[in-house]
Design a protein around this motif. Structure first.
Motif, PDB file in Angstrom:
ATOM      1  N   ASP A  74       0.834  -1.206   0.000  1.00 31.47           N
ATOM      2  CA  ASP A  74       0.000   0.000   0.000  1.00 31.47           C
ATOM      3  C   ASP A  74       0.873   1.263   0.000  1.00 31.47           C
ATOM      4  N   PRO A  75       0.274   2.421  -0.240  1.00 27.56           N
ATOM      5  CA  PRO A  75       1.064   3.663  -0.291  1.00 27.56           C
ATOM      6  C   PRO A  75       1.837   3.974   0.993  1.00 27.56           C
ATOM      7  N   ASP A  76       1.457   3.348   2.105  1.00 26.91           N
ATOM      8  CA  ASP A  76       2.189   3.540   3.361  1.00 26.91           C
ATOM      9  C   ASP A  76       3.354   2.568   3.494  1.00 26.91           C
ATOM     10  N   GLY A  77       3.546   1.713   2.466  1.00 25.58           N
ATOM     11  CA  GLY A  77       4.643   0.759   2.472  1.00 25.58           C
ATOM     12  C   GLY A  77       4.338  -0.552   3.178  1.00 25.58           C
ATOM     13  N   LEU A  78       3.075  -0.795   3.515  1.00 24.39           N
ATOM     14  CA  LEU A  78       2.708  -2.009   4.239  1.00 24.39           C
ATOM     15  C   LEU A  78       2.416  -3.162   3.278  1.00 24.39           C
ATOM     16  N   SER A  79       2.987  -4.313   3.589  1.00 22.08           N
ATOM     17  CA  SER A  79       2.766  -5.534   2.812  1.00 22.08           C
ATOM     18  C   SER A  79       1.523  -6.264   3.349  1.00 22.08           C
ATOM     19  N   PRO A  80       1.097  -7.326   2.671  1.00 21.92           N
ATOM     20  CA  PRO A  80      -0.029  -8.111   3.203  1.00 21.92           C
ATOM     21  C   PRO A  80       0.237  -8.612   4.636  1.00 21.92           C
ATOM     22  N   THR A  81       1.449  -9.054   4.899  1.00 25.74           N
ATOM     23  CA  THR A  81       1.789  -9.527   6.242  1.00 25.74           C
ATOM     24  C   THR A  81       1.773  -8.369   7.236  1.00 25.74           C
ATOM     25  N   ASP A  82       2.317  -7.218   6.840  1.00 24.22           N
ATOM     26  CA  ASP A  82       2.306  -6.035   7.719  1.00 24.22           C
ATOM     27  C   ASP A  82       0.877  -5.631   8.071  1.00 24.22           C
ATOM     28  N   ARG A  83      -0.002  -5.584   7.052  1.00 26.49           N
ATOM     29  CA  ARG A  83      -1.398  -5.191   7.289  1.00 26.49           C
ATOM     30  C   ARG A  83      -2.095  -6.206   8.194  1.00 26.49           C
ATOM     31  N   SER A  84      -1.774  -7.471   8.003  1.00 27.56           N
ATOM     32  CA  SER A  84      -2.384  -8.520   8.828  1.00 27.56           C
ATOM     33  C   SER A  84      -1.943  -8.406  10.282  1.00 27.56           C
ATOM     34  N   LYS A  85      -0.649  -8.199  10.495  1.00 27.67           N
ATOM     35  CA  LYS A  85      -0.132  -8.017  11.861  1.00 27.67           C
ATOM     36  C   LYS A  85      -0.781  -6.799  12.517  1.00 27.67           C
ATOM     37  N   LYS A  86      -0.856  -5.718  11.756  1.00 28.82           N
ATOM     38  CA  LYS A  86      -1.436  -4.469  12.271  1.00 28.82           C
ATOM     39  C   LYS A  86      -2.898  -4.685  12.694  1.00 28.82           C
ATOM     40  N   ALA A  87      -3.594  -5.577  11.986  1.00 22.64           N
ATOM     41  CA  ALA A  87      -5.001  -5.865  12.295  1.00 22.64           C
ATOM     42  C   ALA A  87      -5.145  -6.909  13.408  1.00 22.64           C
ATOM     43  N   GLY A  88      -4.008  -7.382  13.943  1.00 23.29           N
ATOM     44  CA  GLY A  88      -4.058  -8.327  15.047  1.00 23.29           C
ATOM     45  C   GLY A  88      -4.106  -9.791  14.641  1.00 23.29           C
ATOM     46  N   PHE A  89      -3.809 -10.087  13.375  1.00 21.40           N
ATOM     47  CA  PHE A  89      -3.796 -11.476  12.915  1.00 21.40           C
ATOM     48  C   PHE A  89      -2.421 -12.076  13.165  1.00 21.40           C
ATOM     49  N   LYS A  90      -2.381 -13.238  13.756  1.00 17.71           N
ATOM     50  CA  LYS A  90      -1.120 -13.932  14.022  1.00 17.71           C
ATOM     51  C   LYS A  90      -0.589 -14.491  12.702  1.00 17.71           C
ATOM     52  N   THR A  91       0.574 -14.033  12.277  1.00 21.18           N
ATOM     53  CA  THR A  91       1.106 -14.372  10.951  1.00 21.18           C
ATOM     54  C   THR A  91       2.194 -15.440  10.975  1.00 21.18           C
ATOM     55  N   THR A  92       2.364 -16.084  12.106  1.00 21.48           N
ATOM     56  CA  THR A  92       3.358 -17.151  12.232  1.00 21.48           C
ATOM     57  C   THR A  92       2.643 -18.434  12.633  1.00 21.48           C
ATOM     58  N   ILE A  93       3.033 -19.526  11.997  1.00 22.96           N
ATOM     59  CA  ILE A  93       2.471 -20.826  12.355  1.00 22.96           C
ATOM     60  C   ILE A  93       3.611 -21.832  12.456  1.00 22.96           C
ATOM     61  N   LYS A  94       3.578 -22.610  13.520  1.00 24.14           N
ATOM     62  CA  LYS A  94       4.609 -23.646  13.722  1.00 24.14           C
ATOM     63  C   LYS A  94       4.051 -24.969  13.226  1.00 24.14           C
ATOM     64  N   ARG A  95       4.816 -25.607  12.366  1.00 25.65           N
ATOM     65  CA  ARG A  95       4.492 -26.950  11.875  1.00 25.65           C
ATOM     66  C   ARG A  95       5.452 -27.926  12.535  1.00 25.65           C
ATOM     67  N   LYS A  96       5.329 -29.200  12.225  1.00 31.26           N
ATOM     68  CA  LYS A  96       6.192 -30.216  12.835  1.00 31.26           C
ATOM     69  C   LYS A  96       7.669 -29.915  12.627  1.00 31.26           C
ATOM     70  N   ASN A  97       8.050 -29.625  11.382  1.00 27.89           N
ATOM     71  CA  ASN A  97       9.471 -29.479  11.044  1.00 27.89           C
ATOM     72  C   ASN A  97       9.917 -28.055  10.734  1.00 27.89           C
ATOM     73  N   TYR A  98       8.993 -27.103  10.782  1.00 32.67           N
ATOM     74  CA  TYR A  98       9.372 -25.743  10.405  1.00 32.67           C
ATOM     75  C   TYR A  98       8.363 -24.733  10.931  1.00 32.67           C
ATOM     76  N   THR A  99       8.736 -23.483  10.828  1.00 32.90           N
ATOM     77  CA  THR A  99       7.849 -22.376  11.172  1.00 32.90           C
ATOM     78  C   THR A  99       7.643 -21.544   9.918  1.00 32.90           C
ATOM     79  N   ARG A 100       6.382 -21.216   9.636  1.00 30.05           N
ATOM     80  CA  ARG A 100       6.080 -20.388   8.463  1.00 30.05           C
ATOM     81  C   ARG A 100       5.608 -19.028   8.940  1.00 30.05           C
ATOM     82  N   GLU A 101       6.128 -17.997   8.305  1.00 30.65           N
ATOM     83  CA  GLU A 101       5.777 -16.609   8.624  1.00 30.65           C
ATOM     84  C   GLU A 101       5.220 -15.959   7.373  1.00 30.65           C
ATOM     85  N   GLY A 102       4.116 -15.267   7.523  1.00 29.88           N
ATOM     86  CA  GLY A 102       3.621 -14.458   6.417  1.00 29.88           C
ATOM     87  C   GLY A 102       2.254 -14.849   5.900  1.00 29.88           C
ATOM     88  N   VAL A 103       1.670 -13.903   5.198  1.00 31.06           N
ATOM     89  CA  VAL A 103       0.353 -14.052   4.597  1.00 31.06           C
ATOM     90  C   VAL A 103       0.525 -13.934   3.087  1.00 31.06           C
TER      91      VAL A 103
END
Length: 175
Positions: A74-103
């Motif tokens: 967006d014009p403020d420089g926010l990515s989909p993950t940034d906007r999601s974090k700002k809205a209070g959405f947890k953007t990290t998920i732990k799986r058995k063998n790895y951790t995924r970050e982002g939307v």
């Protein structure tokens, strides 16, 4: 007479907003179903609808309408993950063998015009036409297709907004 005009205008405005809300809500659900049909066709599990992701997606679609841009950033420089974090959405998920970050995010815009006597006028496209154009466009784009068919994504939220000149902006967020 003035009160009658105010009442009639309010009635018209109410039904215009109601119809716009019905259009966007129906289009959001249609896109969700079409994306899941693509996933199933390729052997992947359907995505669950996530209301928080849909709210974030809808806000981005509306922002693109209001500030007249079309971009994942967006014009403020926010990515989909940034906007999601700002809205209070947890953007990290732990799986058995790895951790995924982002939307993940797909965006699409559709604008139709009617031409009469050499004058182009914005026109609202039919919901099914917009939905099919979005899915076809995304499936023909390697990055968007990857989001739709990513087996690690289990949920999505689709958000639609329509600009004053009848341009339909669609955002779909994946997690």
């Amino acid at each position: 007479m003035k009160k009658l005009l105010i009442v009639l205008f309010s009635f018209f405005l109410f039904f215009t907003v109601l119809n716009a809300n019905e259009f966007t809500a129906t289009l959001e659900l249609r896109i969700h179903n079409l994306v899941n049909a693509e996933r199933v066709k390729y052997g992947f599990k359907p995505l669950k609808r996530n209301n928080k992701l849909a709210e974030i997606a809808r806000a981005h679609s509306l922002d693109m309408c209001v500030r007249d841009y079309f971009n994942h950033i967006d014009p403020d420089g926010l990515s989909p993950t940034d906007r999601s974090k700002k809205a209070g959405f947890k953007t990290t998920i732990k799986r058995k063998n790895y951790t995924r970050e982002g939307v993940g995010e797909n965006i699409f815009a559709s604008q139709a015009y009617m031409e009469s006597d050499g004058v182009k006028t914005p026109e609202m496209e039919k919901m099914e036409v917009v939905a099919q154009k979005a899915i076809t466009g995304w499936m023909n784009s390697p990055g968007h297709r990857k989001n739709i068919l990513d087996p690690d994504y289990t949920q999505e939220g689709t958000g639609v907004a329509v600009s004053k000149d009848k341009k339909v902006n669609i955002t779909q967020n994946f997690f």
